[in-house]
Design a protein around this motif. Structure first.
Motif, short mmCIF file in Angstrom:
data_model
loop_
_atom_site.label_atom_id
_atom_site.label_comp_id
_atom_site.label_asym_id
_atom_site.label_seq_id
_atom_site.Cartn_x
_atom_site.Cartn_y
_atom_site.Cartn_z
N SER A 89 5.66 1.47 6.49
CA SER A 89 5.25 0.67 7.65
C SER A 89 5.41 1.40 8.98
O SER A 89 5.21 0.80 10.04
N LYS A 90 5.75 2.68 8.94
CA LYS A 90 5.93 3.45 10.18
C LYS A 90 4.73 3.31 11.11
O LYS A 90 3.59 3.33 10.63
N THR A 91 5.00 3.16 12.36
CA THR A 91 4.03 2.97 13.45
C THR A 91 3.37 1.58 13.47
O THR A 91 2.73 1.21 14.43
N GLU A 150 10.31 3.72 6.43
CA GLU A 150 10.15 4.17 7.82
C GLU A 150 10.62 5.61 7.90
O GLU A 150 11.44 6.05 7.09
N ASN A 151 10.14 6.33 8.92
CA ASN A 151 10.58 7.73 9.02
C ASN A 151 11.24 8.07 10.36
O ASN A 151 11.56 9.22 10.61
N LYS A 152 11.43 7.05 11.22
CA LYS A 152 12.14 7.29 12.48
C LYS A 152 13.29 6.28 12.56
O LYS A 152 13.06 5.07 12.44
N LEU A 166 15.09 12.19 -7.48
CA LEU A 166 14.49 13.27 -6.72
C LEU A 166 13.24 12.76 -6.01
O LEU A 166 12.60 11.80 -6.44
N MET A 167 12.93 13.42 -4.89
CA MET A 167 11.74 13.06 -4.12
C MET A 167 10.95 14.31 -3.83
O MET A 167 11.53 15.39 -3.63
N GLY A 168 9.62 14.20 -3.82
CA GLY A 168 8.82 15.36 -3.49
C GLY A 168 7.50 14.98 -2.86
O GLY A 168 7.00 13.87 -3.03
N MET A 186 1.66 9.22 -2.54
CA MET A 186 1.34 8.51 -1.31
C MET A 186 -0.09 7.96 -1.47
O MET A 186 -0.63 7.97 -2.57
N THR A 187 -0.69 7.52 -0.38
CA THR A 187 -2.02 6.91 -0.48
C THR A 187 -3.01 7.80 -1.24
O THR A 187 -3.74 7.33 -2.11
N GLY A 188 -3.01 9.09 -0.93
CA GLY A 188 -4.04 9.97 -1.48
C GLY A 188 -3.76 10.47 -2.89
O GLY A 188 -4.66 11.00 -3.54
N ILE A 222 3.49 4.20 -0.07
CA ILE A 222 2.10 4.03 0.36
C ILE A 222 2.02 3.32 1.71
O ILE A 222 2.56 2.23 1.88
N GLY A 223 1.37 3.98 2.65
CA GLY A 223 1.20 3.40 3.98
C GLY A 223 -0.24 3.03 4.28
O GLY A 223 -0.61 1.85 4.34
N THR A 224 -1.06 4.06 4.46
CA THR A 224 -2.44 3.86 4.90
C THR A 224 -3.22 2.87 4.04
O THR A 224 -3.94 2.01 4.56
N ALA A 225 -3.09 2.95 2.73
CA ALA A 225 -3.87 2.07 1.85
C ALA A 225 -3.46 0.61 1.99
O ALA A 225 -4.21 -0.28 1.60
N GLU A 242 -5.14 2.90 8.91
CA GLU A 242 -4.82 4.17 9.58
C GLU A 242 -3.72 3.96 10.61
O GLU A 242 -3.63 2.90 11.23
N ARG A 243 -2.90 5.00 10.81
CA ARG A 243 -1.86 4.92 11.82
C ARG A 243 -2.39 5.40 13.17
O ARG A 243 -3.15 6.36 13.24
N ASP A 244 -1.93 4.73 14.22
CA ASP A 244 -2.27 5.13 15.57
C ASP A 244 -1.00 5.66 16.22
O ASP A 244 -0.05 4.91 16.44
C1 PLP Z 1 3.91 8.59 6.08
C2 PLP Z 1 4.53 8.93 4.77
C3 PLP Z 1 4.05 8.37 3.57
C4 PLP Z 1 2.85 7.46 3.47
O1 PLP Z 1 1.67 8.14 3.70
P1 PLP Z 1 0.23 7.47 3.46
O2 PLP Z 1 -0.68 8.61 3.24
O3 PLP Z 1 -0.08 6.69 4.69
O4 PLP Z 1 0.34 6.59 2.27
C5 PLP Z 1 4.72 8.70 2.40
N1 PLP Z 1 5.79 9.53 2.40
C6 PLP Z 1 6.27 10.07 3.53
C7 PLP Z 1 7.45 10.96 3.44
C8 PLP Z 1 5.66 9.80 4.74
O5 PLP Z 1 6.14 10.37 5.85
#
Ligand code: PLP
Length: 224
Positions: free
Chosen positions: A25-27, A46-48, A151-153, A196-198, A213-216, A220-222
C-alpha cells in the motif's frame, strides 16, 4: 477497475491458493487500505517507516504490517512495538538492531533475510556465502528477540521470464538447502517472500509462500 475487482482477479489467478497475499500500500492513502481491509485483507506492506507508522496509528489494530523495503537501522525503533514481519533484512547489523529494539518492548520480531538473486548490482541482500557465514557465526545465537522465518528475494527487472523464474528457483533451492542444515535455534525457515505484480505467478511456480503485490491491487503509484 476497483480494488474489489482487482483482488478477485488476482486471487483467481493464484496457482497456490495458500500463498499469502501482502497488499503493498506504499504511497496509497489510508482510505484505500481501509477499503481493502473491509474486503478482508489483513496483510499490508509499506517501505517507508514514517509512512508506515502514520498509517498504523489511524487504521485498525488487527492489521499485520509488513516492512518490505530497505530498512535503515536508526528507524527500527519507531516500528518495533507493532511490526509483524520485516522482509528485507540485509545485514547482521540490521538484525542486531531489530533484536535490540524488540528486546526493549519485550517482543520477538519475525524477520526474513533478503537474498540477492537479481543480476542488477543495486539490489540489496546477502549472497549465499554471506548467509552461510551468518548461520555459522557466534553472534546469531545471541539474538533471542528475533526469529528468522524465511527468505525474501527480488528478481531482475526484465521481460525475460525464463531468467526471472530461474532466479526464483535459485532462492527456493537455497531455502531447501539451508533447511537441511543444523540451523540456529532462532531460525525456522518456512516462508519464501517472492513475487510482485509483474512476476508473482512465476514466483508461485517456484513455491513462493508470500507475494507482495501493489500495482495490481491499488493501481499505479504516484510518487509526487
Ligand atoms: C513496491 C514493492 C512491491 C510491489 O510492487 P508492485 O510491482 O507494485 O506489485 C513489492 N516488493 C517490494 C520490496 C516493493 O518495494
Amino acid at each position: 477497475m476497483s480494488i474489489k475487482e482487482n483482488l478477485h482477479k488476482i486471487k483467481n489467478t493464484f496457482i497456490n491458493p495458500n500463498c499469502k497475499l501482502i497488499a503493498v500500500s506504499k504511497t496509497h492513502p489510508s482510505e484505500s487500505i481501509q477499503e481493502a481491509y473491509d474486503l478482508g485483507v489483513r496483510d499490508f506492506g509499506e517501505n517507508k517507516v514514517q509512512e508506515l507508522v502514520e498509517k498504523a496509528e489511524k487504521l485498525p489494530k488487527d492489521i499485520r504490517w509488513h516492512m518490505i523495503g530497505h530498512l535503515q537501522r536508526n528507524k527500527v525503533k519507531y516500528m518495533a512495538e507493532f511490526i509483524y514481519l520485516v522482509h528485507g533484512v540485509d545485514s547482521l547489523k540490521l538484525l542486531k538492531e531489530i533484536n535490540k529494539q524488540a528486546a526493549k518492548v519485550s517482543r520477538t520480531i519475525n524477520c526474513l533475510l533478503q537474498v540477492h538473486i537479481a543480476e542488477e548490482e543495486s539490489k540489496f541482500g546477502f549472497d549465499e556465502k554471506e548467509l552461510l557465514e551468518l548461520l555459522q557465526g557466534e553472534t546469531i545465537h545471541e539474538l533471542q528477540n528475533v526469529k528468522v522465518i524465511g527468505l525474501m528475494g527480488m528478481a531482475t527487472f526484465t521481460e525475460n521470464e525464463e531468467q526471472v523464474e530461474k532466479e526464483f528457483e535459485g532462492l527456493k533451492n537455497l531455502k531447501n538447502k539451508l533447511q537441511q542444515m543444523d540451523l540456529p535455534e532462532n531460525f525456522d525457515l518456512q516462508e519464501l517472500s517472492m513475487g510482485m505484480t509483474g512476476d508473482y505467478l512465476l514466483a508461485q511456480k517456484q513455491d513462493s509462500t508470500m507475494v507482495r503485490i501493489g500495482t495490481a491491487i491499488f493501481g499505479e503509484r504516484d510518487y509526487n
